[in-house]
Design a protein around this motif. Structure first.
Motif, PDB file in Angstrom:
ATOM      1  N   VAL A 228       6.994   9.929  -0.052  1.00  0.00           N
ATOM      2  CA  VAL A 228       7.012   8.872  -1.052  1.00  0.00           C
ATOM      3  C   VAL A 228       5.637   8.866  -1.865  1.00  0.00           C
ATOM      4  N   ALA A 229       5.840   8.231  -3.054  1.00  0.00           N
ATOM      5  CA  ALA A 229       4.904   8.136  -3.988  1.00  0.00           C
ATOM      6  C   ALA A 229       4.285   6.595  -4.040  1.00  0.00           C
ATOM      7  N   ILE A 230       3.051   6.646  -3.829  1.00  0.00           N
ATOM      8  CA  ILE A 230       2.493   5.273  -3.900  1.00  0.00           C
ATOM      9  C   ILE A 230       1.205   5.372  -4.891  1.00  0.00           C
ATOM     10  N   ARG A 231       0.775   4.007  -5.318  1.00  0.00           N
ATOM     11  CA  ARG A 231      -0.441   3.857  -6.240  1.00  0.00           C
ATOM     12  C   ARG A 231      -1.609   3.747  -5.153  1.00  0.00           C
ATOM     13  N   ALA A 232      -2.441   4.905  -5.116  1.00  0.00           N
ATOM     14  CA  ALA A 232      -3.610   4.649  -4.153  1.00  0.00           C
ATOM     15  C   ALA A 232      -4.844   5.367  -4.854  1.00  0.00           C
ATOM     16  N   ASP A 233      -6.056   5.326  -4.092  1.00  0.00           N
ATOM     17  CA  ASP A 233      -7.288   5.889  -4.715  1.00  0.00           C
ATOM     18  C   ASP A 233      -7.568   6.861  -3.469  1.00  0.00           C
ATOM     19  N   PRO A 234      -7.275   7.947  -3.322  1.00  0.00           N
ATOM     20  CA  PRO A 234      -7.620   8.843  -2.103  1.00  0.00           C
ATOM     21  C   PRO A 234      -9.254   9.035  -2.322  1.00  0.00           C
ATOM     22  N   ALA A 235      -9.771   9.550  -1.246  1.00  0.00           N
ATOM     23  CA  ALA A 235     -11.398   9.661  -1.230  1.00  0.00           C
ATOM     24  C   ALA A 235     -11.640  10.997  -2.096  1.00  0.00           C
ATOM     25  N   ALA A 245      -5.092   7.126   6.817  1.00  0.00           N
ATOM     26  CA  ALA A 245      -4.477   6.088   7.150  1.00  0.00           C
ATOM     27  C   ALA A 245      -4.217   5.126   5.697  1.00  0.00           C
ATOM     28  N   VAL A 246      -2.949   4.246   5.664  1.00  0.00           N
ATOM     29  CA  VAL A 246      -2.876   3.557   4.344  1.00  0.00           C
ATOM     30  C   VAL A 246      -2.958   2.260   4.752  1.00  0.00           C
ATOM     31  N   TRP A 247      -3.863   1.701   4.172  1.00  0.00           N
ATOM     32  CA  TRP A 247      -4.434   0.147   4.036  1.00  0.00           C
ATOM     33  C   TRP A 247      -3.748  -0.720   2.857  1.00  0.00           C
ATOM     34  N   ARG A 248      -3.425  -1.905   3.060  1.00  0.00           N
ATOM     35  CA  ARG A 248      -3.063  -2.989   2.117  1.00  0.00           C
ATOM     36  C   ARG A 248      -3.584  -4.271   2.366  1.00  0.00           C
ATOM     37  N   ARG A 249      -4.030  -4.617   0.958  1.00  0.00           N
ATOM     38  CA  ARG A 249      -4.767  -5.757   1.019  1.00  0.00           C
ATOM     39  C   ARG A 249      -3.937  -7.110   1.072  1.00  0.00           C
ATOM     40  N   THR A 250      -4.508  -7.891   1.991  1.00  0.00           N
ATOM     41  CA  THR A 250      -3.720  -9.294   2.130  1.00  0.00           C
ATOM     42  C   THR A 250      -4.478 -10.555   2.100  1.00  0.00           C
ATOM     43  N   ASP A 251      -3.819 -11.572   2.128  1.00  0.00           N
ATOM     44  CA  ASP A 251      -4.803 -12.856   2.105  1.00  0.00           C
ATOM     45  C   ASP A 251      -5.879 -13.034   3.139  1.00  0.00           C
ATOM     46  N   ASP A 252      -5.757 -12.474   4.203  1.00  0.00           N
ATOM     47  CA  ASP A 252      -6.651 -12.391   5.383  1.00  0.00           C
ATOM     48  C   ASP A 252      -7.632 -11.250   5.525  1.00  0.00           C
ATOM     49  N   VAL A 286       2.266  -2.664  -5.564  1.00  0.00           N
ATOM     50  CA  VAL A 286       0.884  -2.844  -5.038  1.00  0.00           C
ATOM     51  C   VAL A 286       0.317  -1.566  -4.761  1.00  0.00           C
ATOM     52  N   GLY A 287      -1.203  -1.822  -5.009  1.00  0.00           N
ATOM     53  CA  GLY A 287      -2.074  -0.667  -4.805  1.00  0.00           C
ATOM     54  C   GLY A 287      -2.452  -0.385  -3.265  1.00  0.00           C
TER      55      GLY A 287
END
Length: 403
Positions: A228-235, A245-252, A286-287
């Motif tokens: 899969v291809a996603i928008r992200a900023d690798p190290a 590990a893929v993390w997504r920003r949430t309200d919490d 989503v990034g």
């Protein structure tokens, strides 16, 4: 009273006879060394080694120490004469030429003797020259071209183009060299990834199967995973092969979506190999943030990836009752045996080489397609094998034992 030092004969006739004799000695010694080298090493002796052997024999015959000794002894003005030096140099030059000639004769004599006597110490294909009539060798491909099991099929358009076509090669090459040239022509000129071919001694193609070259990312993915291809900023400096590990920003705060392996990076687009069940968790709008994880070994993934891009493939040969494989040790197979499944379903991984095969065993081997076909035929019951196939099996087994 000082004894006069030994020197070469002074008259031209005697000097010429001595040079010719030393040349014959050099050629004989080099030929003998080439004969032994081809017999045991199954390859042609380098010219440098042949010259060294021949020149060494000449040096011993001339008596190198006796030639050099007068330099340290007074009262020998004849040692430094031009005629003496000329005869020495001429002897070694002619000896070097005859050494190369003698080496070629000895090498040819070895291969001819092996071919006539049917000796198994030499590879039959090394000594067997293609028995074609004419100044060139013409190889005509068959009208029917099969597919290699375990590889993607070659397009039908390519098979139609190759069917019945002919390749022309120079005469005087061995069957092995002709086979290598045909494979190289198919791979380079037509983009074929894998070639399984059997050639007769006259250059006739007895069997031909093709497999396409591995292209793209799909063939290199382990079963059960997708890309899969996603928008992200690798190290920084993260690249293909790194586990993240893929993390997504949430309200919490943030939540961990899944883990995957980076397969490619293009600016802010990252291609990840993830489990098929996790592919639906991503949102195209989503990034994501990637956290590089410590390197850990995934043997099963690395094995499948490397196997799909290699010339070898994984095959299964069933040992039928009465076949040639019954009673043979695993180590006698000309392939890498990764597992043996018994008739009761028990699986032995990486069996020891002395483990004997029994009827009903399924042998999982990694080898090139030609070797796999021979093992599969050997595992078949003798009554199910036709007479031409049995003769071909014996010929292939003889070539394999020689190698």
């Amino acid at each position: 009273m000082t004894q006069p030092a030994q020197t070469l004969p002074q008259n031209p006739e005697a000097a010429l006879v001595q040079i010719v004799g030393l040349a014959i000695l050099s050629g004989t010694v080099a030929g003998a060394v080439a004969f032994v080298h081809r017999w045991y090493a199954r390859e042609r002796i380098p010219n440098g080694v042949a010259i060294l052997a021949g020149a060494g024999a000449v040096g011993i015959s001339l008596g190198t120490w006796q030639t050099l000794q007068p330099f340290f002894t007074a009262g020998n003005p004849d040692v430094l004469t031009l005629s003496t030096a000329t005869r020495n140099v001429a002897s070694f030059v002619v000896a070097g030429v005859t050494a190369v000639i003698g080496a070629r004769i000895g090498d040819r004599l070895t291969t001819n003797m092996a071919a006539l006597s049917g000796a198994t110490q030499l590879d039959d294909n090394v000594s067997r020259i293609v028995g074609a009539v004419g100044r060139m060798v013409t190889v005509t491909l068959p009208e029917t071209i099969d597919d290699i099991d375990g590889y993607d099929a070659v397009p039908d358009e390519t098979k139609e183009t190759l069917a019945g076509s002919s390749f022309v090669f120079p005469r005087g090459i061995t069957v092995t060299e002709l086979k290598e040239r045909v494979i190289a022509r198919l791979e380079d000129d037509h983009g074929i990834g894998h070639v399984d071919i059997d050639l007769a001694s006259d250059g006739t193609v007895e069997y031909l199967a093709l497999g396409s070259r591995v292209a793209g990312l799909g063939p290199l993915l382990v079963p059960g995973t997708v890309a899969v291809a996603i928008r992200a900023d690798p190290a920084f400096s993260a690249g293909a092969g790194d586990f993240v590990a893929v993390w997504r920003r949430t309200d919490d705060g943030s939540e961990r979506v899944t883990t995957g392996e980076i397969r490619g990076v293009a600016e802010d687009v990252v291609t990840l190999a993830v489990d098929a069940d996790d592919a639906t968790k991503f949102d195209l709008e989503v990034g994501y943030r990637l956290e590089t994880l410590p390197r850990h070994t995934r043997p099963e993934r690395e094995f499948v990836t490397r196997l799909k891009s290699a010339d070898e493939r994984l095959g299964v040969a069933t040992v039928e009752p009465g076949s040639d494989l019954v009673g043979l040790p695993v180590g006698s197979l000309d392939a890498t045996v990764v597992a043996v499944r018994l008739a009761d379903g028990t699986v032995e991984t990486l069996p020891i080489r002395s483990r004997l095969l029994t009827a009903g065993d399924d042998v999982y081997v990694v080898a090139q397609p030609t070797v796999l076909r021979r093992i599969e035929r050997s595992g078949a019951t003798k009554s199910n094998v036709t007479e031409p196939e049995r003769a071909k099996m014996k010929a292939e087994d003889g070539q394999n034992s020689a190698q």
